[in-house]
Design a protein around this motif. Structure first.
Motif, mmCIF file in Angstrom:
data_model
loop_
_atom_site.group_PDB
_atom_site.id
_atom_site.type_symbol
_atom_site.label_atom_id
_atom_site.label_comp_id
_atom_site.label_asym_id
_atom_site.label_seq_id
_atom_site.Cartn_x
_atom_site.Cartn_y
_atom_site.Cartn_z
ATOM 1 N N TYR A 124 -9.479 6.071 -0.268
ATOM 2 C CA TYR A 124 -9.659 4.625 -0.364
ATOM 3 C C TYR A 124 -11.146 4.289 -0.358
ATOM 4 O O TYR A 124 -11.949 4.972 0.265
ATOM 5 N N GLU A 142 -12.759 12.823 -1.721
ATOM 6 C CA GLU A 142 -13.543 12.001 -0.813
ATOM 7 C C GLU A 142 -14.982 12.503 -0.737
ATOM 8 O O GLU A 142 -15.945 11.725 -0.830
ATOM 9 N N LEU A 162 -1.935 6.793 3.275
ATOM 10 C CA LEU A 162 -2.890 5.711 3.048
ATOM 11 C C LEU A 162 -2.547 4.463 3.850
ATOM 12 O O LEU A 162 -3.421 3.844 4.458
ATOM 13 N N LYS A 163 -1.284 4.084 3.852
ATOM 14 C CA LYS A 163 -0.897 2.845 4.529
ATOM 15 C C LYS A 163 -1.139 2.948 6.034
ATOM 16 O O LYS A 163 -1.680 2.027 6.657
ATOM 17 N N THR A 186 -7.550 2.091 -3.893
ATOM 18 C CA THR A 186 -6.985 3.367 -3.450
ATOM 19 C C THR A 186 -6.758 4.285 -4.640
ATOM 20 O O THR A 186 -6.489 3.830 -5.753
ATOM 21 N N CYS A 227 0.842 -1.200 0.000
ATOM 22 C CA CYS A 227 0.000 0.000 0.000
ATOM 23 C C CYS A 227 0.877 1.251 0.000
ATOM 24 O O CYS A 227 1.925 1.302 0.643
ATOM 25 N N VAL A 252 -4.390 7.649 -5.315
ATOM 26 C CA VAL A 252 -3.360 8.540 -4.802
ATOM 27 C C VAL A 252 -3.614 9.956 -5.320
ATOM 28 O O VAL A 252 -3.950 10.147 -6.491
ATOM 29 N N LYS A 267 -10.472 9.257 3.355
ATOM 30 C CA LYS A 267 -9.254 9.910 2.855
ATOM 31 C C LYS A 267 -8.188 9.831 3.930
ATOM 32 O O LYS A 267 -8.477 9.626 5.122
ATOM 33 N N GLU A 278 -3.211 16.184 0.651
ATOM 34 C CA GLU A 278 -4.331 15.783 1.497
ATOM 35 C C GLU A 278 -5.569 16.613 1.188
ATOM 36 O O GLU A 278 -6.696 16.125 1.294
ATOM 37 N N ALA A 330 -7.265 15.016 -1.599
ATOM 38 C CA ALA A 330 -7.900 13.792 -1.117
ATOM 39 C C ALA A 330 -9.221 14.102 -0.427
ATOM 40 O O ALA A 330 -10.220 13.395 -0.610
ATOM 41 N N ARG A 376 -3.228 4.942 7.634
ATOM 42 C CA ARG A 376 -4.661 5.011 7.943
ATOM 43 C C ARG A 376 -5.320 3.645 7.802
ATOM 44 O O ARG A 376 -6.102 3.219 8.671
#
Length: 605
Positions: free
Chosen positions: A19, A79, A37-38, A66, A12, A68, A33, A72, A75, A40
C-alpha cells in the motif's frame, strides 16, 4: 474533503500486497506491505494509536493506493523496490546492497554454525542472500533449525558445553557440542541446508519424503508426521519470487469495467524488475464495451509513452482490436517493435492474474467512493420521482445448480455503500426444484416476517433480480405481511439483448423503466444486483461443497491415485496444497504446468 477510512476499508482487499499512502498533492508519504491489506490498514485508524509519527502520518493521508500480490514474499520485495525508488518521508529507508542481511554457514568449522550476518563477508564461510529484510532471514533460520537441526550458538558457548542445551531438548539441534552426532551425519544436514538455501529444494524434499515414507512403513507415525510438517515448512519459505524476473521490459495490461466506470491497471517490469502497478481511470461515458475502452487506452498510452519508456512486450487479457495497426504505428513513430500478446502461460499468466486482481480491487474502491455514491443516489431519487427514504437498498437473488441446493442472498447498501454486516443468506427449498419464483417468495417472506416480528430496519428500496413475474410474487408477499406501501419495489431484468446497460426496471404496477446506459442510478442498481449475484453464488457453492469429501482431489480431472499420492507427499496434506501457488504445484514430480494450473483453479473455484 478528509479521507474516509471507514469507507475505504469497507472495500479493501484481504489479500497480501503493498500500500502507498498519498498526501493531498499526490506525493507518496509511506509505502508498506501486509499479509492482509485490510487488517494492516485498519490498524492505522483505531482510536488508540500511540506513536506520534503514526498519528502525524494518518493526519496527512488523502488517498491510499493498494497493489495486490500473489504472496507476502512478493509484497515484501515490491515494497523494498518502491521504497528505494520513491524515498517516502515516513519510511525507514534501506541503504545500499552491502547492508542487506545474509545467512552465513561457517564451513571452516568441524561442525558448521548457521547464523544471521550483516556486513563484510569473510573467508571460511558460505553466504546466502541477500534477503530483503531481517525478518525473512530469521524466519528462514527458524526453518533451518527445525528441519536440519544445525547449531546456532557461538564458538565460545559451543566449546565449553558438558551437556546438551535447551536447543537439543526441543529438537532444534543434534547436540554436536557433546558428541551426540558424528561429523559425517552433521555434514549431510549442512549439505541439505545449503541445497535448500540455493533453491535446490526438490532434492531436499525428495530426501525428506523418502524418510517420511520409510518412517511410515516402519510404523513410526510420530516421526512421519514431524517430517510432513517440516516439508510443509519448507514449502512456506521456499516460494519462487517471481517479482524478480529473468530480464526484459514488459507491460501487463488488465481492465475492469462495470457500472459506468473503468479501471485499467498496468503492471510494469523494466530490466527484469517489477516497478509496481499504475492505474488509470478513463472517462467511459457509460461505455461497457471493454474492447473499445482498452483499444482507446492502448493507442493513447503507447503512442505517447511515459517516463518508463516503451516495453518490448505488452501482455493483454484478450486480443485488442487494431493491435497490428498499433504495433505498426509505434514502429513508425518510435522506431521500435512492440509485441502484443494475449495467449500467455506460466509466469506471464501469473503477471496477468496479478494485474487483473489489482484492476478489480481498484474499481471496487472507487465504486465505494462517497461522492460517487451520493451522485448515484441523487440520480435514483430522480428516476423514482421521489426521495428514497431511508437510503437503504436490499436486493435478493437466487442461485442453484439444476435446482439443487438453492440459496437466496439478501445484500444491503446504504449511504456509505455495501453494509456487509447486514447481508443474509437463506437456504430455500421450493416445492419444485429450480422454481425461482417460489424460491424468491420464500426468501422474501422469511426476511420480512422476521423484520415485522423483531421491528428491524426496513429498506427504502427492495430490488429483485428478475422481471415482472418475480416482482408480482414478491408484491403479493409484502401485501400479505402488511408492507403494501413500503418499501419501494423494483425488479431489474436484462433486456432482450442480455447486455449490461440495457436493463429494464419493472414496477409492481406493470410499468417498465428503461434508463440510459450512462444513467448513474442504473449503475448503482447494477452494482447492487451484481453483489447480490456474487453473494448468492458464493453461498450456493459453499452449501453444495459440504457434501464433498475432504479428499476432494479425487474429483480433479487428470489427477489419478499416483498423482494424488505425489501431491499429498509433497505438501504434507490438503490444506498446504490449497495454500500453494500454481508454480509450487508444478514442481511436484509428474505435474505439468498446465495440470498445476488446472489443479489450482479447481481448488479455488
Amino acid at each position: 474533503m478528509p479521507f474516509d477510512s471507514r469507507l475505504f476499508l469497507s472495500s479493501c482487499s484481504t489479500l497480501p500486497g503493498v500500500y502507498q499512502m498519498l498526501d493531498r498533492d499526490g506525493a507518496v508519504l509511506y509505502v508498506g506491505k501486509a499479509r492482509d491489506l485490510k487488517a494492516r490498514l485498519s490498524s492505522y485508524f483505531v482510536k488508540t494509536v500511540a506513536a506520534p509519527k503514526t498519528r502525524a502520518l494518518v493526519a496527512r493521508i488523502h488517498d491510499i493506493q493498494t497493489t495486490v500480490t500473489a504472496s507476502e514474499t512478493e509484497a515484501l520485495l515490491l515494497e523494498q523496490a518502491l521504497i528505494k525508488s520513491l524515498h517516502p518521508p515516513y519510511n525507514i529507508l534501506m541503504r545500499d546492497d552491502k547492508t542487506y542481511p545474509y545467512i552465513k554457514i561457517t564451513t571452516a568449522d568441524e561442525f558448521p554454525r548457521v547464523a544471521f550476518h550483516r556486513g563484510q563477508r569473510r573467508p571460511g564461510a558460505r553466504y546466502f542472500g541477500p534477503f530483503p529484510g531481517a525478518t525473512g532471514v530469521r524466519e528462514t533460520l527458524n526453518t533451518l533449525e527445525k528441519v536440519f537441526r544445525l547449531r546456532n550458538c557461538r564458538d565460545s558457548f559451543f566449546h565449553n558445553r558438558t551437556r546438551p542445551c535447551l536447543q537439543y531438548e526441543i529438537r532444534r539441534c543434534t547436540g554436536p557440542c557433546v558428541g551426540l552426532v558424528s561429523t559425517d551425519e552433521y555434514a549431510v544436514q549442512v549439505r541439505m541446508a545449503a541445497d535448500f538455501l540455493e533453491g535446490r529444494d526438490r532434492a531436499v524434499t525428495d530426501e525428506l519424503t523418502a524418510q517420511m515414507e520409510q518412517a511410515s512403513q516402519a510404523l513410526e507415525f510420530e516421526r512421519a508426521a514431524a517430517l510432513r510438517d517440516q516439508i510443509a515448512g519448507i514449502r512456506a519459505v521456499q516460494q519462487k519470487q517471481y517479482v524478480d524476473t529473468a530480464g526484459g521490459d514488459v507491460d501487463v495490461v488488465a481492465i475492469a469495467i462495470r457500472h459506468g466506470m473503468a479501471v485499467i491497471a498496468v503492471l510494469m517490469i523494466r530490466q527484469g524488475k517489477m516497478l509496481g502497478i499504475r492505474n488509470w481511470q478513463p472517462d467511459t461515458r457509460g461505455e461497457e464495451d471493454g474492447q473499445v475502452v482498452l483499444s482507446a487506452f492502448l493507442a493513447h498510452h503507447y503512442l505517447q509513452p511515459d517516463d518508463a519508456g516503451l516495453p518490448d512486450e505488452v501482455i493483454l487479457q484478450d486480443q485488442a482490436d487494431g493491435s497490428e495497426a498499433l504495433a505498426e504505428a509505434v514502429r513508425q513513430q518510435q522506431g521500435k517493435r512492440l509485441r502484443l500478446a494475449h495467449r500467455v502461460r506460466g509466469e506471464r499468466r501469473r503477471w496477468l492474474m496479478m494485474a487483473q486482481q489489482n484492476a478489480e480491487q481498484t474499481l471496487l474502491s472507487r465504486l465505494a467512493n462517497r461522492e460517487n455514491i451520493d451522485a448515484r443516489y441523487a440520480a435514483l431519487d430522480e428516476l423514482l420521482g421521489k426521495p428514497l427514504q431511508p437510503r437503504r437498498i436490499e436486493c435478493f437473488d437466487i442461485s442453484h445448480t439444476g435446482g439443487e441446493k438453492a440459496v437466496a442472498s439478501c445484500v444491503v447498501f446504504g449511504s456509505d455503500g455495501a453494509l456487509k454486516s447486514d447481508y443474509r443468506r437463506f437456504n430455500v427449498s421450493p416445492p419444485v426444484g429450480g422454481d425461482d419464483y417460489a424460491a424468491m417468495e420464500e426468501a422474501v417472506r422469511r426476511r420480512y416476517a422476521r423484520l415485522r416480528r423483531d421491528t428491524g430496519k426496513l429498506p427504502g428500496l427492495l430490488l429483485i433480480d428478475g422481471g415482472k413475474g418475480q416482482v408480482s410474487r414478491v408484491a403479493a408477499v409484502l401485501e400479505e405481511l402488511g408492507f403494501a406501501d413500503e418499501p419501494v419495489l423494483l425488479g431489474i431484468a436484462k433486456g432482450p439483448s442480455r447486455k449490461a446497460g440495457l436493463e429494464v426496471l419493472c414496477r409492481p404496477d406493470g410499468v417498465q423503466l428503461t434508463p440510459d446506459a450512462d444513467n448513474p442510478a442504473l449503475h448503482l442498481l447494477q452494482q447492487v444486483r451484481d453483489e447480490a449475484h456474487r453473494f448468492a453464488i458464493t453461498g450456493h457453492r459453499a452449501r453444495r461443497g459440504k457434501a464433498r469429501s475432504q479428499s476432494s482431489l479425487e474429483d480433479i480431472p487428470g489427477v489419478g491415485a499416483a498423482r494424488r499420492r505425489a501431491l499429498l507427499n509433497h505438501f504434507g496434506g490438503l490444506q498446504p496444497l490449497r495454500n500453494a501457488s500454481a508454480e509450487e504445484i508444478s514442481r511436484v514430480a509428474g505435474i505439468s504446468p498446465a495440470l498445476a494450473l488446472s489443479i489450482y483453479d479447481w481448488l479455488h473455484a
